[in-house]
Design an enzyme around this catalytic site. Structure first.
Site, PDB file in Angstrom:
ATOM      1  N   HIS A  93      82.484-107.205 -33.550  1.00 46.35           N
ATOM      2  CA  HIS A  93      82.162-106.888 -32.157  1.00 46.35           C
ATOM      3  C   HIS A  93      82.967-107.718 -31.149  1.00 46.35           C
ATOM      4  O   HIS A  93      82.416-108.292 -30.207  1.00 46.35           O
ATOM      5  CB  HIS A  93      80.660-107.043 -31.885  1.00 46.35           C
ATOM      6  CG  HIS A  93      79.811-106.024 -32.617  1.00 46.35           C
ATOM      7  ND1 HIS A  93      79.810-105.913 -33.987  1.00 46.35           N
ATOM      8  CD2 HIS A  93      78.958-105.082 -32.166  1.00 46.35           C
ATOM      9  CE1 HIS A  93      78.983-104.950 -34.351  1.00 46.35           C
ATOM     10  NE2 HIS A  93      78.456-104.412 -33.256  1.00 46.35           N
ATOM     11  N   ARG A 139      83.913-103.602 -33.360  1.00 47.86           N
ATOM     12  CA  ARG A 139      82.772-102.780 -33.767  1.00 47.86           C
ATOM     13  C   ARG A 139      83.250-101.395 -34.152  1.00 47.86           C
ATOM     14  O   ARG A 139      82.812-100.827 -35.145  1.00 47.86           O
ATOM     15  CB  ARG A 139      81.763-102.640 -32.619  1.00 47.86           C
ATOM     16  CG  ARG A 139      80.605-101.700 -32.963  1.00 47.86           C
ATOM     17  CD  ARG A 139      79.655-101.489 -31.791  1.00 47.86           C
ATOM     18  NE  ARG A 139      80.200-100.622 -30.767  1.00 47.86           N
ATOM     19  CZ  ARG A 139      80.185 -99.280 -30.804  1.00 47.86           C
ATOM     20  NH1 ARG A 139      79.643 -98.655 -31.824  1.00 47.86           N
ATOM     21  NH2 ARG A 139      80.712 -98.584 -29.831  1.00 47.86           N
ATOM     22  N   GLU A 177      72.418-119.016 -34.350  1.00 51.02           N
ATOM     23  CA  GLU A 177      73.854-119.108 -34.598  1.00 51.02           C
ATOM     24  C   GLU A 177      74.345-120.550 -34.653  1.00 51.02           C
ATOM     25  O   GLU A 177      75.237-120.882 -35.444  1.00 51.02           O
ATOM     26  CB  GLU A 177      74.609-118.339 -33.509  1.00 51.02           C
ATOM     27  CG  GLU A 177      74.301-116.834 -33.472  1.00 51.02           C
ATOM     28  CD  GLU A 177      72.991-116.472 -32.779  1.00 51.02           C
ATOM     29  OE1 GLU A 177      72.331-117.365 -32.195  1.00 51.02           O
ATOM     30  OE2 GLU A 177      72.617-115.284 -32.827  1.00 51.02           O
ATOM     31  N   PHE A 188      78.415-114.356 -29.946  1.00 52.44           N
ATOM     32  CA  PHE A 188      77.484-115.389 -30.401  1.00 52.44           C
ATOM     33  C   PHE A 188      78.187-116.421 -31.288  1.00 52.44           C
ATOM     34  O   PHE A 188      77.837-117.606 -31.272  1.00 52.44           O
ATOM     35  CB  PHE A 188      76.301-114.753 -31.138  1.00 52.44           C
ATOM     36  CG  PHE A 188      75.628-113.660 -30.358  1.00 52.44           C
ATOM     37  CD1 PHE A 188      75.243-113.880 -29.036  1.00 52.44           C
ATOM     38  CD2 PHE A 188      75.390-112.415 -30.916  1.00 52.44           C
ATOM     39  CE1 PHE A 188      74.632-112.866 -28.303  1.00 52.44           C
ATOM     40  CE2 PHE A 188      74.779-111.406 -30.188  1.00 52.44           C
ATOM     41  CZ  PHE A 188      74.401-111.624 -28.881  1.00 52.44           C
ATOM     42  N   ASP A 201      76.350-101.832 -25.211  1.00 52.90           N
ATOM     43  CA  ASP A 201      75.477-103.003 -25.082  1.00 52.90           C
ATOM     44  C   ASP A 201      75.782-103.806 -23.819  1.00 52.90           C
ATOM     45  O   ASP A 201      74.931-104.547 -23.333  1.00 52.90           O
ATOM     46  CB  ASP A 201      75.582-103.904 -26.323  1.00 52.90           C
ATOM     47  CG  ASP A 201      74.615-103.471 -27.422  1.00 52.90           C
ATOM     48  OD1 ASP A 201      73.703-102.669 -27.136  1.00 52.90           O
ATOM     49  OD2 ASP A 201      74.777-103.940 -28.563  1.00 52.90           O
ATOM     50  N   ARG A 249      84.498-103.377 -40.402  1.00 55.78           N
ATOM     51  CA  ARG A 249      83.369-104.091 -40.989  1.00 55.78           C
ATOM     52  C   ARG A 249      83.182-103.724 -42.454  1.00 55.78           C
ATOM     53  O   ARG A 249      82.810-104.551 -43.283  1.00 55.78           O
ATOM     54  CB  ARG A 249      82.094-103.787 -40.203  1.00 55.78           C
ATOM     55  CG  ARG A 249      82.083-104.424 -38.834  1.00 55.78           C
ATOM     56  CD  ARG A 249      80.811-104.100 -38.097  1.00 55.78           C
ATOM     57  NE  ARG A 249      80.864-102.821 -37.408  1.00 55.78           N
ATOM     58  CZ  ARG A 249      79.805-102.170 -36.944  1.00 55.78           C
ATOM     59  NH1 ARG A 249      78.600-102.661 -37.136  1.00 55.78           N
ATOM     60  NH2 ARG A 249      79.940-101.033 -36.302  1.00 55.78           N
ATOM     61  N   SER A 292      74.523-105.190 -39.574  1.00 57.01           N
ATOM     62  CA  SER A 292      75.569-104.720 -38.676  1.00 57.01           C
ATOM     63  C   SER A 292      76.948-105.253 -39.077  1.00 57.01           C
ATOM     64  O   SER A 292      77.908-104.500 -39.181  1.00 57.01           O
ATOM     65  CB  SER A 292      75.236-105.126 -37.239  1.00 57.01           C
ATOM     66  OG  SER A 292      76.232-104.666 -36.366  1.00 57.01           O
TER      67      SER A 292
HETATM   68  C1  LIG Z   1      71.687-114.903 -29.409  1.00 57.07           C
HETATM   69  C2  LIG Z   1      71.581-113.541 -29.968  1.00 57.07           C
HETATM   70  N1  LIG Z   1      71.819-113.366 -31.288  1.00 57.07           N
HETATM   71  C3  LIG Z   1      71.758-112.118 -31.812  1.00 57.07           C
HETATM   72  C4  LIG Z   1      71.465-111.036 -31.041  1.00 57.07           C
HETATM   73  C5  LIG Z   1      71.456-109.633 -31.616  1.00 57.07           C
HETATM   74  N2  LIG Z   1      70.086-109.104 -31.672  1.00 57.07           N
HETATM   75  C6  LIG Z   1      69.633-108.245 -30.738  1.00 57.07           C
HETATM   76  S1  LIG Z   1      68.034-107.839 -30.974  1.00 57.07           S
HETATM   77  C7  LIG Z   1      67.938-108.796 -32.362  1.00 57.07           C
HETATM   78  C8  LIG Z   1      66.650-108.888 -33.111  1.00 57.07           C
HETATM   79  C9  LIG Z   1      65.554-109.331 -32.231  1.00 57.07           C
HETATM   80  O1  LIG Z   1      64.341-109.345 -32.896  1.00 57.07           O
HETATM   81  P1  LIG Z   1      63.030-109.563 -32.059  1.00 57.07           P
HETATM   82  O2  LIG Z   1      63.199-110.738 -31.172  1.00 57.07           O
HETATM   83  O3  LIG Z   1      61.898-109.618 -33.004  1.00 57.07           O
HETATM   84  O4  LIG Z   1      62.982-108.282 -31.130  1.00 57.07           O
HETATM   85  P2  LIG Z   1      62.134-106.926 -31.299  1.00 57.07           P
HETATM   86  O5  LIG Z   1      61.609-106.850 -32.688  1.00 57.07           O
HETATM   87  O6  LIG Z   1      61.038-107.046 -30.315  1.00 57.07           O
HETATM   88  O7  LIG Z   1      63.072-105.818 -30.969  1.00 57.07           O
HETATM   89  C10 LIG Z   1      69.158-109.419 -32.623  1.00 57.07           C
HETATM   90  C11 LIG Z   1      69.432-110.313 -33.741  1.00 57.07           C
HETATM   91  C12 LIG Z   1      71.247-111.268 -29.667  1.00 57.07           C
HETATM   92  N3  LIG Z   1      70.987-110.270 -28.814  1.00 57.07           N
HETATM   93  N4  LIG Z   1      71.295-112.523 -29.170  1.00 57.07           N
END
Ligand SMILES: Cc1ncc(C[n+]2csc(CCOP(=O)(O)OP(=O)(O)O)c2C)c(N)n1
Ligand SMILES: [Mg+2]
Lengths: 278, 313
Positions: free
Chosen positions: B108, B166, B57, B82, B116, B9, B36
């Site tokens: 990843h 990753r 996405e 994704f 994960d 990365r 990331s």
């Molecule tokens: C479709 C998808 N895209 C990206 C991710 C990676 N991802 C995991 S958590 C996250 C941020 C989530 O933010 P939020 O919904 O506000 O959760 P919180 O702040 O409550 O942790 C991302 C982008 C994912 N899990 N699923």
């Protein structure tokens, strides 16, 4: 509908503290995971599982049960802690989180973990699965309710708004979303990354009944859970104002802990803050 | 071959910044994973040409197409699962069918995502992208191959899917190594079997090959960093000598590198073949290398499989 007594709230508060300790230990031992968004959802999950949901840990598939879907699946540690405290599986298993052979996967997996209603982790998807459960409830004339927890970053997904439209179209008044409105997503503040504002009026425009509460205040949460029962003909959403990393001073609003586990040193500090003698 | 491990990365971010400095047409999109995937580094340097699309996405992929159809060279990044599964129709119609100049660089890939778990393991992404007309599919296996493949696809017009891991990976290639589209690299010569690998398994296979050497098995090793187009000539030349083939990938054994090699060999040079990878199952949470071990895809597991395979003849 439940009566909100002082005793009840005090009991929930002490459970919440236990859940926070579990989250810290679980992610600490695993060396990975998402403590920030788990900690912001603690009061929401505790009030649901210990004061609102009709469920039976001895019979996880009881057809009459209320359903809860963790659409923001990365908060799995909070869900696992609550499920174990309810008795869905032994507490010892918490410390196997994210390890090869564990029933506790990094993101909720319905085939692995008793009490997990839906596999989730790819954001947005759990919301639609939960909607399907609400539709089945209507079809079968059952009086269970379906709750789903969304992240405030998660609602950027287009499919969230597809569900918003269809749930309203099908008058799913047995369907309640809770928004963990902690203001942060993975890359930073939601207002910097991709504004979802205005939030409440968007949901209203889609035909949802909107409630706003302090997501760390049990009185307000339980009151809102009572309120949604009175809504007819439309789905409801509780916008829960929360703090990411809530309860641990150095994690609050610190997005470093979105997807990073505390170090052993940080685990100690956090547990001390949570009143655990170590 | 050194032991230093470096992050693909970081190589990606470094290459993006070089491209950004040299070319005004390079635009980068991400979907709330820029810290990331490391595209945030490009964003910090060239804020006007970086768009964080939020957790969206599908939107990102079709938007990337519109930018590309308006003259931009677009890099679109998110996790592999994704980028492919989540945004498949958008990639298919807006990127591949449109022949848009979009470079999907997905981090990843595979089960080496680790803890994960299954929702985040991209074990079908190569298959999904490979089956799509107009899409070329590449997988890097170390820092230098990542850096140089990113620069290489920027020179070439049209859609690409480049898969990164990753995990940090041991250095395999020297600085400045050139990677042609449709090429592969013969990393070790051998007589008894050809092992064709991709991504993080290239290093595991090289280690397995030296273990096998100690028990008198001489394996030829090919890094098939280009999975579509496949380095057909390189593979057929090797197989005409060894007559036996193993494929190894951090991906399902269905439809990925093993699938591509099986298609090639069954038409042009039928011979015994064993595909190593994820065996049509969702994997589980665990540390990346613990999972490789669990699936028999670490160097020892691969060496064992190769020996068992050869023992049959
Ligand atoms: C479709 C998808 N895209 C990206 C991710 C990676 N991802 C995991 S958590 C996250 C941020 C989530 O933010 P939020 O919904 O506000 O959760 P919180 O702040 O409550 O942790 C991302 C982008 C994912 N899990 N699923
Ligand atoms: Mg959030």
């Amino acid at each position: 509908m439940s009566e909100i007594t002082k005793d009840l709230v005090q009991n929930l508060e002490s459970i919440a503290k236990q859940v926070r300790r579990d989250i810290i230990k679980m992610t600490g031992i695993a060396g990975s995971g998402h403590p920030g968004g788990s900690l912001s959802a603690v009061e929401i999950l505790v009030s649901l599982y210990f004061a609102r949901l009709k469920h039976n840990p001895m019979d996880p598939h009881w057809p009459e049960r209320d359903r809860f879907v963790l659409s923001k699946g990365h908060a799995a540690p909070a869900l696992y802690s609550v499920l174990s405290l309810c008795g869905y599986f032994p507490r010892d298993e918490l410390w196997t989180l994210r390890k090869v052979g564990s029933r506790l996967q990094g993101h909720p997996s319905r085939l692995d973990t008793p009490g997990v209603e839906a596999s989730a982790g790819s954001l947005g998807i759990g919301f639609a699965i939960a909607q399907g459960m609400a539709m089945a409830g209507k079809l079968d004339r059952k009086d269970y309710r379906v709750f789903v927890l969304l992240g405030d970053g998660e609602i950027q997904e287009g499919m969230v708004w597809e569900v918003a439209m269809s749930a309203s179209n099908y008058h799913l008044d047995n369907f309640t979303a809770i928004l963990d409105y902690n203001g942060l997503q993975l890359d930073g503040f939601i207002h910097d990354v991709m504004s979802p504002f205005p939030i409440a009026s968007k949901w209203r425009a889609f035909g949802w009944e909107v409630f706003e509460v302090d997501g760390h205040d049990f009185y307000q949460l339980l009151e809102a859970f009572n309120e949604v029962e009175r809504v007819r003909e439309s789905p409801s959403i509780i916008i829960a104002h929360t703090v990411k990393g809530k309860g641990i001073s150095f994690m609050e609003n610190n997005n470093e802990f979105h997807g990073k586990a505390p170090t052993p040193e940080q685990v100690k500090l956090a547990l001390m803050e949570l009143g655990e003698v170590v | 071959m050194g032991v230093t491990k470096r992050s693909p990365r970081e190589a990606y971010a470094k290459a993006l910044i070089k491209l950004g400095e040299e070319r005004n047409d390079v635009v980068v999109l991400d979907a709330d994973l820029s810290t990331s995937t490391q595209t945030a580094k490009f964003g910090a340097r060239f804020p006007d040409r970086f768009f964080n699309m939020g957790i969206a996405e599908a939107n990102m992929m079709a938007t990337a197409s519109g930018l590309a159809l308006s003259g931009k060279t677009v890099f679109a990044s998110t996790f592999a699962v994704f980028a492919t599964s989540r945004a498949y129709d958008q990639v298919r119609v807006a990127v591949a069918y449109a022949m848009a100049n979009v470079k999907i660089v997905a981090t990843h890939g595979g089960v080496t995502v680790g803890e994960d778990g299954a929702t985040h393991h991209a074990i079908e992404d190569i298959a999904l992208m490979r089956v799509m007309p107009n899409m070329r599919v590449l997988a890097s296996c170390d820092y230098e191959s990542t850096y140089n493949l990113v620069l290489r696809i920027a020179e070439e017009s049209g859609p690409f899917y480049l898969r990164l891991t990753r995990v940090s990976l041991p250095d395999i290639y020297p600085q400045g190594e050139r990677f042609e589209i449709g090429g592969g690299k013969l990393l070790k010569e051998g007589r008894d079997v050809t092992i064709i690998a991709e991504g993080p398994l290239v290093h595991e296979v090289l280690t397995a090959a030296s273990m096998l050497e100690n028990i008198g098995i001489s394996a030829e090793v090919i890094d098939s960093y280009s999975i579509k187009p496949l380095p057909e000539e390189l593979i057929l030349d090797s197989v005409s000598k060894t007559k036996k083939v193993i494929t190894a990938e951090d991906h399902s054994i269905i439809g990925g590198l093993g699938g591509a090699v099986a298609e090639l060999l069954s038409e042009k040079m039928p011979c015994p073949l064993k595909r190593l990878g994820v065996r049509d199952t969702f994997c589980c949470s665990g540390e990346a290398y613990a999972l490789l071990r669990h699936l028999g895809l670490d160097s020892e597991g691969i060496a064992r499989e190769v020996k068992n395979f050869l023992d049959k003849f």
